[in-house]
Design a protein around this motif. Sequence first.
Motif, PDB file in Angstrom:
ATOM      1  N   ARG A 196     -80.979 102.200  -2.200  1.00 58.81           N
ATOM      2  CA  ARG A 196     -79.273 102.037  -2.434  1.00 58.81           C
ATOM      3  C   ARG A 196     -79.880 100.532  -3.540  1.00 58.81           C
ATOM      4  O   ARG A 196     -80.624  99.944  -3.069  1.00 58.81           O
ATOM      5  CB  ARG A 196     -78.581 101.545  -1.965  1.00 58.81           C
ATOM      6  CG  ARG A 196     -78.090 103.138  -0.818  1.00 58.81           C
ATOM      7  CD  ARG A 196     -77.338 102.292   0.642  1.00 58.81           C
ATOM      8  NE  ARG A 196     -76.684 104.201   1.089  1.00 58.81           N
ATOM      9  CZ  ARG A 196     -77.663 104.511   1.926  1.00 58.81           C
ATOM     10  NH1 ARG A 196     -78.542 104.042   1.781  1.00 58.81           N
ATOM     11  NH2 ARG A 196     -77.200 105.703   2.839  1.00 58.81           N
ATOM     12  N   ARG A 197     -78.441 100.093  -4.239  1.00 63.72           N
ATOM     13  CA  ARG A 197     -78.971  99.401  -5.378  1.00 63.72           C
ATOM     14  C   ARG A 197     -78.013  98.390  -4.873  1.00 63.72           C
ATOM     15  O   ARG A 197     -77.000  98.645  -4.234  1.00 63.72           O
ATOM     16  CB  ARG A 197     -77.832  99.371  -6.621  1.00 63.72           C
ATOM     17  CG  ARG A 197     -78.505  98.218  -7.950  1.00 63.72           C
ATOM     18  CD  ARG A 197     -78.088  99.153  -9.435  1.00 63.72           C
ATOM     19  NE  ARG A 197     -78.570 100.655  -9.591  1.00 63.72           N
ATOM     20  CZ  ARG A 197     -79.551 100.651  -9.942  1.00 63.72           C
ATOM     21  NH1 ARG A 197     -79.902  99.403 -10.436  1.00 63.72           N
ATOM     22  NH2 ARG A 197     -80.470 101.812 -10.671  1.00 63.72           N
ATOM     23  N   CYS A 198     -77.586  96.823  -4.944  1.00 62.84           N
ATOM     24  CA  CYS A 198     -77.503  95.659  -4.201  1.00 62.84           C
ATOM     25  C   CYS A 198     -77.562  94.395  -5.255  1.00 62.84           C
ATOM     26  O   CYS A 198     -78.053  94.196  -5.233  1.00 62.84           O
ATOM     27  CB  CYS A 198     -78.652  95.216  -2.773  1.00 62.84           C
ATOM     28  SG  CYS A 198     -78.466  96.648  -1.913  1.00 62.84           S
ATOM     29  N   VAL A 199     -76.329  93.874  -4.886  1.00 67.21           N
ATOM     30  CA  VAL A 199     -76.175  92.400  -5.231  1.00 67.21           C
ATOM     31  C   VAL A 199     -75.845  92.077  -4.061  1.00 67.21           C
ATOM     32  O   VAL A 199     -74.582  91.902  -3.508  1.00 67.21           O
ATOM     33  CB  VAL A 199     -74.782  92.760  -6.652  1.00 67.21           C
ATOM     34  CG1 VAL A 199     -74.290  91.343  -6.851  1.00 67.21           C
ATOM     35  CG2 VAL A 199     -74.645  93.686  -7.959  1.00 67.21           C
ATOM     36  N   PHE A 200     -76.316  89.890  -4.455  1.00 65.54           N
ATOM     37  CA  PHE A 200     -76.238  89.186  -3.358  1.00 65.54           C
ATOM     38  C   PHE A 200     -75.972  88.178  -3.794  1.00 65.54           C
ATOM     39  O   PHE A 200     -76.237  88.037  -5.044  1.00 65.54           O
ATOM     40  CB  PHE A 200     -77.801  89.118  -2.744  1.00 65.54           C
ATOM     41  CG  PHE A 200     -78.158  88.491  -1.517  1.00 65.54           C
ATOM     42  CD1 PHE A 200     -77.429  87.141  -1.616  1.00 65.54           C
ATOM     43  CD2 PHE A 200     -78.231  88.935  -0.346  1.00 65.54           C
ATOM     44  CE1 PHE A 200     -77.498  86.078  -0.255  1.00 65.54           C
ATOM     45  CE2 PHE A 200     -78.410  88.115   0.708  1.00 65.54           C
ATOM     46  CZ  PHE A 200     -78.050  86.580   0.548  1.00 65.54           C
ATOM     47  N   PHE A 201     -74.397  88.294  -4.175  1.00 65.06           N
ATOM     48  CA  PHE A 201     -73.716  86.360  -4.365  1.00 65.06           C
ATOM     49  C   PHE A 201     -74.324  85.757  -3.435  1.00 65.06           C
ATOM     50  O   PHE A 201     -73.933  85.362  -2.378  1.00 65.06           O
ATOM     51  CB  PHE A 201     -72.489  86.667  -4.889  1.00 65.06           C
ATOM     52  CG  PHE A 201     -71.326  87.760  -5.839  1.00 65.06           C
ATOM     53  CD1 PHE A 201     -71.812  87.451  -7.425  1.00 65.06           C
ATOM     54  CD2 PHE A 201     -71.956  89.056  -4.885  1.00 65.06           C
ATOM     55  CE1 PHE A 201     -71.318  88.539  -8.148  1.00 65.06           C
ATOM     56  CE2 PHE A 201     -71.252  89.867  -5.948  1.00 65.06           C
ATOM     57  CZ  PHE A 201     -71.687  89.737  -7.456  1.00 65.06           C
ATOM     58  N   GLU A 204     -69.485  95.357 -11.869  1.00 63.26           N
ATOM     59  CA  GLU A 204     -69.183  96.441 -13.275  1.00 63.26           C
ATOM     60  C   GLU A 204     -70.996  97.379 -13.690  1.00 63.26           C
ATOM     61  O   GLU A 204     -71.224  97.723 -14.320  1.00 63.26           O
ATOM     62  CB  GLU A 204     -68.036  96.511 -13.975  1.00 63.26           C
ATOM     63  CG  GLU A 204     -66.543  96.849 -13.225  1.00 63.26           C
ATOM     64  CD  GLU A 204     -66.712  98.053 -13.354  1.00 63.26           C
ATOM     65  OE1 GLU A 204     -67.228  98.450 -13.595  1.00 63.26           O
ATOM     66  OE2 GLU A 204     -65.209  98.401 -12.449  1.00 63.26           O
ATOM     67  N   LYS A 205     -71.474  96.082 -14.189  1.00 66.99           N
ATOM     68  CA  LYS A 205     -71.977  95.933 -15.241  1.00 66.99           C
ATOM     69  C   LYS A 205     -73.384  96.600 -14.163  1.00 66.99           C
ATOM     70  O   LYS A 205     -74.192  97.601 -14.311  1.00 66.99           O
ATOM     71  CB  LYS A 205     -72.960  94.823 -15.094  1.00 66.99           C
ATOM     72  CG  LYS A 205     -74.470  94.625 -16.507  1.00 66.99           C
ATOM     73  CD  LYS A 205     -74.554  93.516 -16.659  1.00 66.99           C
ATOM     74  CE  LYS A 205     -75.968  93.273 -17.819  1.00 66.99           C
ATOM     75  NZ  LYS A 205     -75.727  91.808 -18.438  1.00 66.99           N
ATOM     76  N   ILE A 206     -73.795  96.417 -12.516  1.00 70.85           N
ATOM     77  CA  ILE A 206     -75.226  96.960 -12.084  1.00 70.85           C
ATOM     78  C   ILE A 206     -74.721  98.506 -10.873  1.00 70.85           C
ATOM     79  O   ILE A 206     -75.641  98.666 -10.770  1.00 70.85           O
ATOM     80  CB  ILE A 206     -74.957  95.421 -11.261  1.00 70.85           C
ATOM     81  CG1 ILE A 206     -75.514  94.320 -11.832  1.00 70.85           C
ATOM     82  CG2 ILE A 206     -76.596  96.146 -10.463  1.00 70.85           C
ATOM     83  CD1 ILE A 206     -77.138  94.235 -12.347  1.00 70.85           C
ATOM     84  N   ASN A 207     -73.557  98.256 -11.174  1.00 67.28           N
ATOM     85  CA  ASN A 207     -72.878  99.736 -10.117  1.00 67.28           C
ATOM     86  C   ASN A 207     -73.494  99.997  -8.813  1.00 67.28           C
ATOM     87  O   ASN A 207     -74.372 100.198  -8.711  1.00 67.28           O
ATOM     88  CB  ASN A 207     -73.266 100.878 -11.274  1.00 67.28           C
ATOM     89  CG  ASN A 207     -72.329 102.031 -10.211  1.00 67.28           C
ATOM     90  OD1 ASN A 207     -71.490 101.985 -10.170  1.00 67.28           O
ATOM     91  ND2 ASN A 207     -73.040 103.249 -10.938  1.00 67.28           N
ATOM     92  N   HIS A 212     -80.219  92.738  -7.137  1.00 64.67           N
ATOM     93  CA  HIS A 212     -79.958  91.625  -8.230  1.00 64.67           C
ATOM     94  C   HIS A 212     -79.090  90.514  -7.436  1.00 64.67           C
ATOM     95  O   HIS A 212     -77.975  90.732  -6.561  1.00 64.67           O
ATOM     96  CB  HIS A 212     -78.625  92.145  -9.440  1.00 64.67           C
ATOM     97  CG  HIS A 212     -78.027  91.280 -10.059  1.00 64.67           C
ATOM     98  ND1 HIS A 212     -78.901  91.282 -11.299  1.00 64.67           N
ATOM     99  CD2 HIS A 212     -76.811  90.830  -9.732  1.00 64.67           C
ATOM    100  CE1 HIS A 212     -78.186  90.253 -12.284  1.00 64.67           C
ATOM    101  NE2 HIS A 212     -76.950  89.901 -11.260  1.00 64.67           N
ATOM    102  N   PHE A 213     -79.504  89.145  -7.589  1.00 61.25           N
ATOM    103  CA  PHE A 213     -78.809  88.181  -6.885  1.00 61.25           C
ATOM    104  C   PHE A 213     -78.648  87.346  -7.598  1.00 61.25           C
ATOM    105  O   PHE A 213     -78.766  87.279  -9.031  1.00 61.25           O
ATOM    106  CB  PHE A 213     -80.442  86.915  -6.902  1.00 61.25           C
ATOM    107  CG  PHE A 213     -80.040  87.435  -5.579  1.00 61.25           C
ATOM    108  CD1 PHE A 213     -79.641  86.761  -4.560  1.00 61.25           C
ATOM    109  CD2 PHE A 213     -81.848  87.659  -5.045  1.00 61.25           C
ATOM    110  CE1 PHE A 213     -80.281  87.177  -3.226  1.00 61.25           C
ATOM    111  CE2 PHE A 213     -82.179  88.399  -4.059  1.00 61.25           C
ATOM    112  CZ  PHE A 213     -81.538  87.745  -3.046  1.00 61.25           C
ATOM    113  N   SER A 214     -77.390  86.807  -7.529  1.00 60.05           N
ATOM    114  CA  SER A 214     -76.144  85.859  -8.080  1.00 60.05           C
ATOM    115  C   SER A 214     -75.764  84.855  -7.656  1.00 60.05           C
ATOM    116  O   SER A 214     -75.290  84.546  -6.784  1.00 60.05           O
ATOM    117  CB  SER A 214     -74.637  86.878  -8.265  1.00 60.05           C
ATOM    118  OG  SER A 214     -74.111  86.131  -9.420  1.00 60.05           O
TER     119      SER A 214
END
Length: 566
Positions: free
Chosen positions: A304-309, A362-365, A339-341
């Motif tokens: 699974r794709r993840c984003v960590f703010f 929206e970019k990373i989905n 992906h980290f932000s």
Amino acid sequence: MIDDPTKLNFQKLPKAQTGIAGLDQITYGGLPKGRPTLICGGAGSGKTLMAMEFLVHGAQTFNEPGVFVAFEEKSDELAQNVISLGFDLKQLEKDKLIKVDHVRVERSEIEETGEYNLEGLFIRLGYAIDSIGAKRVVLDTLESLFSGLSNQAILRAELRRLFQWLKDKQVTAVITGEQGDANLTRQGLEEYVSDCVILLDHRIENKVSTRILRIVKYRGTVHGTNEYPFLIDEEGISVLPVTSLKLNNDVSLERIPSGIQGLDKMLGGEGFFKGSSILVSGTAGTGKTSIAANFVDQACRDGRRCVFFAFEESQQQIIRNMRSINIDLQEHVDNELLHFSASRPTLHGLELHLVSMTKTIEKINPDIVVLDPITNLITVGSTSEVKSLLTRLIDYLQMKQITVMFTALALRDNKSEQSDEGISSLVDAWLLVRDIESNGERNRGLYVMKSRGMKHSNQVREFVISDEGIKLVDVFLGPDGVLTGSARETQQLIEKTGLAIRDHAVSRKDREIERKRLVLESKITSLKEEFESVQEDLNKTYIEEELRKNILEENRQELTQKRDKQ
């Protein structure tokens, strides 16, 4: 979010899509086609940039060439200003998709003797439109064109004539205007003759800037009426529509593991629902980020794709710290699954944070989103504002079936069960990590405060963080209640020792019983042999008696026979 404008039955007015993220949604399809739109605002609010994006997207995406008439900046200056956004105006001009024309207007050359004539501008603009077959026109800015006029009657007449001329040319026009002191524009007339008016505002609150967009009017169609934050970055303008008030999002029965076996067991053995919102709250040092990192690690391992703010630590700091508990997040970053932000909350206002996060999503989905910690957002907004932001973010993510985990810092003097941000009632699952102090030790306990739609444990589990990772220890009840840490280990050792002693006593008793069993069996064998011997003697006597009796009987019969013969 606002519904897809293509699905609205009441949309009858032809519209020209802007291509600007979010703006087409709040205008229900774009700007009025073949009509003039006024974009007004103060200096630096983004008027020229929005007009330029409308023109470039029209040429590149919608096959509608455009003309940009600048009254202040020269063509080279405009091209240089937008090249950082990836817009190559020089190439677009060579391809005859855009024509940029600089019109020099000197106030000293404008005299109010006779009629103020725009025929020269009409001829020049008409030639530019016809030369490339333009469908879109931008005039930037209107004040420069009429700066020398003070006669309101002439000004109003010329504005109407200009707008009517643009309508007659059947071009979709965008006119920029500077905001006045008491009106939307300096002249106070442009907003009345425009079919659509968009107001841009650049606010500074608590030393943090926020850009706001509002559609003041839009003739002939419905439109979003709220204030919408927008962001200007290297990709241009992004507008964030306010989320829908309708709670009609789809739900999923799919479960996502938490990455902690004991926690999954507390949640019915499978984890969280996909698309749900999860809050992990607790005091400092209780392991909230570690729980979030475990969740992300497991999700990435499952593909699974993840984003960590991150609002408190940098990407490298989080990666380094998680290695100490046997979690390698760098591997997932290298595989482009994570992906980290990372940024301080004071980088943007709350609204721009929301725009920035939604743009990244929206970019990373992604399938999973983590915000760590949301408590820091209070530094740039009030509790109610933070709650409003998080509510909109939850609605946005639920609409996209994205699972989100928030971490929140709880104060030690907070006796209530509610989180400081007030979103504990909004989330689907709430995990509370608390300090359990006893015997001079500080240990951690984890509670599942709630988990909607699934069976979950109502008991506390000891939360242990070691170099091997995170594990939850089952509830251990001692003589005085729940035991944790060294008290639990001591009680376990005592019980283990007692068990060993009992086992030894039982073993010794078993050996004594076995010995007695062998003695009894020996005695039984001896008695049996004695019995058999007596039985044999008795049988022997009986047989001898029978034999003697038979012999006597035979002798008697023999004597009888002899007597009879005599």
